[in-house]
Design an enzyme around this catalytic site. Structure first.
Site, PDB file in Angstrom:
ATOM      1  CE  LYS A  22      -1.622   1.579   4.124  1.00 27.03           C
ATOM      2  NZ  LYS A  22      -1.260   2.995   4.310  1.00 27.03           N
ATOM      3  CG  ASN A  23       2.559   2.727   3.521  1.00 27.44           C
ATOM      4  OD1 ASN A  23       1.373   3.000   3.354  1.00 27.44           O
ATOM      5  ND2 ASN A  23       3.115   2.630   4.718  1.00 27.44           N
ATOM      6  NE  ARG A  95      -0.803  11.588   8.547  1.00 23.30           N
ATOM      7  CZ  ARG A  95      -0.694  12.836   8.936  1.00 23.30           C
ATOM      8  NH1 ARG A  95      -1.681  13.399   9.581  1.00 23.30           N
ATOM      9  NH2 ARG A  95       0.406  13.526   8.699  1.00 23.30           N
ATOM     10  CB  CYS A 119      -4.099  10.628  12.720  1.00 28.47           C
ATOM     11  SG  CYS A 119      -2.449   9.974  12.842  1.00 28.47           S
ATOM     12  NE  ARG A 124       1.252  10.141  10.773  1.00 26.74           N
ATOM     13  CZ  ARG A 124       0.799   9.104  10.098  1.00 26.74           C
ATOM     14  NH1 ARG A 124      -0.316   8.524  10.469  1.00 26.74           N
ATOM     15  NH2 ARG A 124       1.446   8.647   9.060  1.00 26.74           N
ATOM     16  N   PRO A 125       2.619  16.540  11.656  1.00 26.62           N
ATOM     17  CG  PRO A 125       4.371  17.908  12.368  1.00 26.62           C
ATOM     18  CD  PRO A 125       3.656  16.626  12.686  1.00 26.62           C
ATOM     19  CB  ILE A 126       2.737  18.101   5.997  1.00 24.32           C
ATOM     20  CG1 ILE A 126       1.722  19.253   5.942  1.00 24.32           C
ATOM     21  CG2 ILE A 126       2.040  16.760   6.048  1.00 24.32           C
ATOM     22  CD1 ILE A 126       1.049  19.378   4.566  1.00 24.32           C
ATOM     23  CG  ASP A 308       3.590   1.405   9.605  1.00 18.97           C
ATOM     24  OD1 ASP A 308       3.249   2.209  10.479  1.00 18.97           O
ATOM     25  OD2 ASP A 308       3.585   1.680   8.379  1.00 18.97           O
ATOM     26  CB  ILE A 330       8.357   6.635  14.394  1.00 20.14           C
ATOM     27  CG1 ILE A 330       9.546   5.697  14.149  1.00 20.14           C
ATOM     28  CG2 ILE A 330       8.000   7.432  13.130  1.00 20.14           C
ATOM     29  CD1 ILE A 330      10.821   6.339  13.673  1.00 20.14           C
ATOM     30  NE  ARG A 400      -6.439   4.217   6.364  1.00 19.73           N
ATOM     31  CZ  ARG A 400      -5.413   4.669   7.076  1.00 19.73           C
ATOM     32  NH1 ARG A 400      -5.521   4.832   8.362  1.00 19.73           N
ATOM     33  NH2 ARG A 400      -4.286   4.986   6.484  1.00 19.73           N
TER      34      ARG A 400
HETATM   35  C1  UD1 Z   1       4.783   6.864   6.534  1.00 22.54           C
HETATM   36  C2  UD1 Z   1       3.911   5.653   6.327  1.00 22.54           C
HETATM   37  C3  UD1 Z   1       3.394   5.145   7.662  1.00 22.54           C
HETATM   38  C4  UD1 Z   1       4.551   4.909   8.629  1.00 22.54           C
HETATM   39  C5  UD1 Z   1       5.451   6.131   8.708  1.00 22.54           C
HETATM   40  C6  UD1 Z   1       6.717   5.874   9.510  1.00 22.54           C
HETATM   41  C7  UD1 Z   1       2.937   6.011   4.121  1.00 22.54           C
HETATM   42  C8  UD1 Z   1       1.718   6.359   3.343  1.00 22.54           C
HETATM   43  N1  UD1 Z   1       2.789   6.038   5.472  1.00 22.54           N
HETATM   44  O1  UD1 Z   1       3.978   7.895   7.121  1.00 22.54           O
HETATM   45  O2  UD1 Z   1       2.685   3.941   7.450  1.00 22.54           O
HETATM   46  O3  UD1 Z   1       4.057   4.631   9.919  1.00 22.54           O
HETATM   47  O4  UD1 Z   1       5.867   6.535   7.382  1.00 22.54           O
HETATM   48  O5  UD1 Z   1       7.436   4.827   8.979  1.00 22.54           O
HETATM   49  O6  UD1 Z   1       3.974   5.688   3.603  1.00 22.54           O
HETATM   50  N2  UD1 Z   1       7.173  14.651  10.744  1.00 22.54           N
HETATM   51  C9  UD1 Z   1       7.268  15.995  11.026  1.00 22.54           C
HETATM   52  N3  UD1 Z   1       7.113  16.891   9.999  1.00 22.54           N
HETATM   53  C10 UD1 Z   1       6.867  16.514   8.716  1.00 22.54           C
HETATM   54  C11 UD1 Z   1       6.769  15.132   8.431  1.00 22.54           C
HETATM   55  C12 UD1 Z   1       6.928  14.224   9.464  1.00 22.54           C
HETATM   56  O7  UD1 Z   1       7.495  16.374  12.175  1.00 22.54           O
HETATM   57  O8  UD1 Z   1       6.732  17.378   7.836  1.00 22.54           O
HETATM   58  C13 UD1 Z   1       7.333  13.661  11.832  1.00 22.54           C
HETATM   59  C14 UD1 Z   1       6.051  12.838  12.076  1.00 22.54           C
HETATM   60  O9  UD1 Z   1       5.150  13.508  12.933  1.00 22.54           O
HETATM   61  C15 UD1 Z   1       6.607  11.566  12.682  1.00 22.54           C
HETATM   62  C16 UD1 Z   1       7.950  11.396  11.943  1.00 22.54           C
HETATM   63  O10 UD1 Z   1       8.277  12.678  11.420  1.00 22.54           O
HETATM   64  O11 UD1 Z   1       6.865  11.729  14.052  1.00 22.54           O
HETATM   65  C17 UD1 Z   1       7.922  10.394  10.801  1.00 22.54           C
HETATM   66  O12 UD1 Z   1       6.817  10.665   9.964  1.00 22.54           O
HETATM   67  P1  UD1 Z   1       6.784  10.317   8.412  1.00 22.54           P
HETATM   68  O13 UD1 Z   1       7.957   9.468   8.055  1.00 22.54           O
HETATM   69  O14 UD1 Z   1       6.567  11.574   7.667  1.00 22.54           O
HETATM   70  O15 UD1 Z   1       5.474   9.431   8.332  1.00 22.54           O
HETATM   71  P2  UD1 Z   1       4.478   9.398   7.126  1.00 22.54           P
HETATM   72  O16 UD1 Z   1       5.254   9.652   5.878  1.00 22.54           O
HETATM   73  O17 UD1 Z   1       3.276  10.226   7.411  1.00 22.54           O
END
Ligand code: UD1
Length: 420
Positions: A22-23, A95, A119, A124-126, A308, A330, A400
């Site tokens: 999926k990912n 997301r 969530c 989980r910010p971007i 995961d 994480i 999902r």
């Molecule tokens: C992806 C996976 C998810 C997995 C996660 C960690 C997909 C669709 N989802 O989620 O299944 O659990 O990787 O392996 O591939 N962070 C920030 N700012 C940002 C982005 C991230 O602070 O802009 C933080 C997050 O809150 C978290 C950490 O970085 O604590 C890792 O997150 P991230 O690797 O971005 O997870 P996802 O890509 O959302």
């Protein structure tokens, strides 16, 4: 709302075929926004997040052609789009919708994507996606719960990710393929799903080196073209079935998987006394006959132990002899499944980001509620060893990301039914 009704206590035996990841499939579908030509995809898992991503693309008037719903193969063609927007209604259910941000602004010069918000597992910010696009020359505005990106053409930049982010790396990797000049991503995520995305992008004409390592170099090109691609196997589904085999004391052959993506998980399960052997380059056999031993686990970015798989591992730890220390690095709030397992009789202490599991404890069936995708998988695993009947509520979470898990488990001898 669907529920699973599980009668535990049967060792799983037989063969299970692993689905596509999926990912990997989600960013790969978003990558089809980068070209006007056809992108043909195969080994797509038939899970709800894929249907959501297809809906999101269709919402932009992208042509998504699939033979069946949910699809295992699809062709995506993005000649034009009606509007470059990922609305809140879709982003809130998935997301990963945020993965359209990079490709949209790179190809169409504009994107408007709803901020995902928090969530069940944390904030989980971007912010890192946004900062990187800003560095590539995009004008970023965040208001009314949406992030808007504008750029006539993105330009290459040196992007150092403060924190390793999987979808952040994917978003910027996709954006960089059409940027002017070279982009260097450092402290990039190294997950196999990123290498898979890069494989497709390279087939589409992108110039990428180093995907799968922490430094990725991308030389931007004017245009990308169509390509065909088969998605890699889902390593988290593999890990989940390895635990299912182990926790029930079973003997299961997993086919169509990629054992090289599972080193940390196989090492840890072996430490617990689970016997895992590669029967071919793409199949693994899991056997567990003796007592399970404990092993401490700390989640890490790939190639470390995947967050995961933490919930599923915790279910296994409830059946292992002794104390297991499980540390989640994480996400800040990823032990919701533990409180449900405690209700089933597990002996678990939670202290912030650490859980200590005192095992083994017999589990007894009750009604439990799934809070997120992997948590629900762990509760199903707990149900497989619990006495009497376990009812796992809100299984839409599991749908999902797992392709009809109840059918796969039933084919291995588990007594599990879905009820509407
Ligand atoms: C992806 C996976 C998810 C997995 C996660 C960690 C997909 C669709 N989802 O989620 O299944 O659990 O990787 O392996 O591939 N962070 C920030 N700012 C940002 C982005 C991230 O602070 O802009 C933080 C997050 O809150 C978290 C950490 O970085 O604590 C890792 O997150 P991230 O690797 O971005 O997870 P996802 O890509 O959302």
């Amino acid at each position: 709302m669907d529920k699973f009704i599980i009668q535990g206590g049967r060792p799983l035996e037989g063969t299970v075929r692993i689905s596509g990841a999926k990912n990997a499939a989600l960013p790969i579908m978003a990558a089809a926004l980068l070209t006007s030509e056809k992108v043909q995809l195969d080994n797509i898992p038939r899970v709800r997040d894929i249907v959501t991503m297809a809906k999101l693309l269709a919402h932009m008037k992208v042509h998504v052609i699939a033979q069946d719903v949910p699809p295992s193969a699809m062709t995506i063609q993005t000649e034009e789009i009606s509007h470059a927007e990922a609305p809140y209604e879709l982003v809130k259910t998935m997301r990963a919708s945020v993965l359209t941000l990079g490709p949209l602004v790179a190809r169409f010069g504009y994107a408007r994507v709803s901020l995902p918000g928090g969530c069940a597992i944390g904030a989980r910010p971007i912010d890192l996606h946004i900062q990187a696009l800003e560095k590539m020359g995009a004008k970023m505005v965040t208001e009314h719960g949406y992030v808007e990106a504008r750029a006539e053409r993105l330009r290459g930049a040196e992007i150092h990710f403060e924190k390793i982010t999987v979808t952040g790396t994917e978003n910027i990797l996709m954006a960089a393929t059409l940027a002017q000049g070279e982009t260097i991503l450092s402290n990039a995520a190294r997950e196999p799903e990123i290498a898979d995305l890069a494989d497709l992008l390279i087939k589409m004409g992108a110039k990428i080196e180093g995907a799968g390592t922490s430094t990725i170099r991308v030389r931007g090109v004017e245009k990308l073209h169509g390509a065909a691609h088969r998605v890699i196997p889902d390593r988290i589904e593999v890990g989940t079935f390895l635990v299912a085999g182990a926790i029930t004391g079973g003997n299961v052959l997993l086919t169509e998987c990629e054992p090289r993506h599972l080193c940390a998980i196989i090492d840890k399960l072996s430490e617990c006394g689970v016997e895992i052997t590669a029967e071919s380059a793409t199949s693994l056999r899991v056997r567990a006959s003796g007592k399970l031993r404990t092993a401490d686990v700390t989640t890490e970015e790939y190639p470390g132990f995947a967050t995961d798989m933490q919930a599923q591992y915790l279910a296994l730890a409830t059946q292992a002899e002794g104390d297991s220390l499980i540390t989640e690095t994480i996400f800040e709030n990823r032990f919701m499944h533990a409180s449900e397992m405690i209700r089933m009789g597990a002996n678990i202490e939670i202290n912030g980001r650490q859980a200590i599991v005192h095992g083994p404890t017999p589990l007894s069936g009750t009604t439990i509620i799934a809070s997120d995708l992997r948590a629900s998988a762990s509760l199903v695993l707990a149900g497989l060893v619990a006495e009497n009947t376990t009812v796992v509520d809100r299984v839409y979470h599991i749908d999902r990301g797992y392709e009809r898990i109840e059918n796969k488990l039933r084919a291995l001898g588990a007594r599990i039914e879905r009820s509407g």
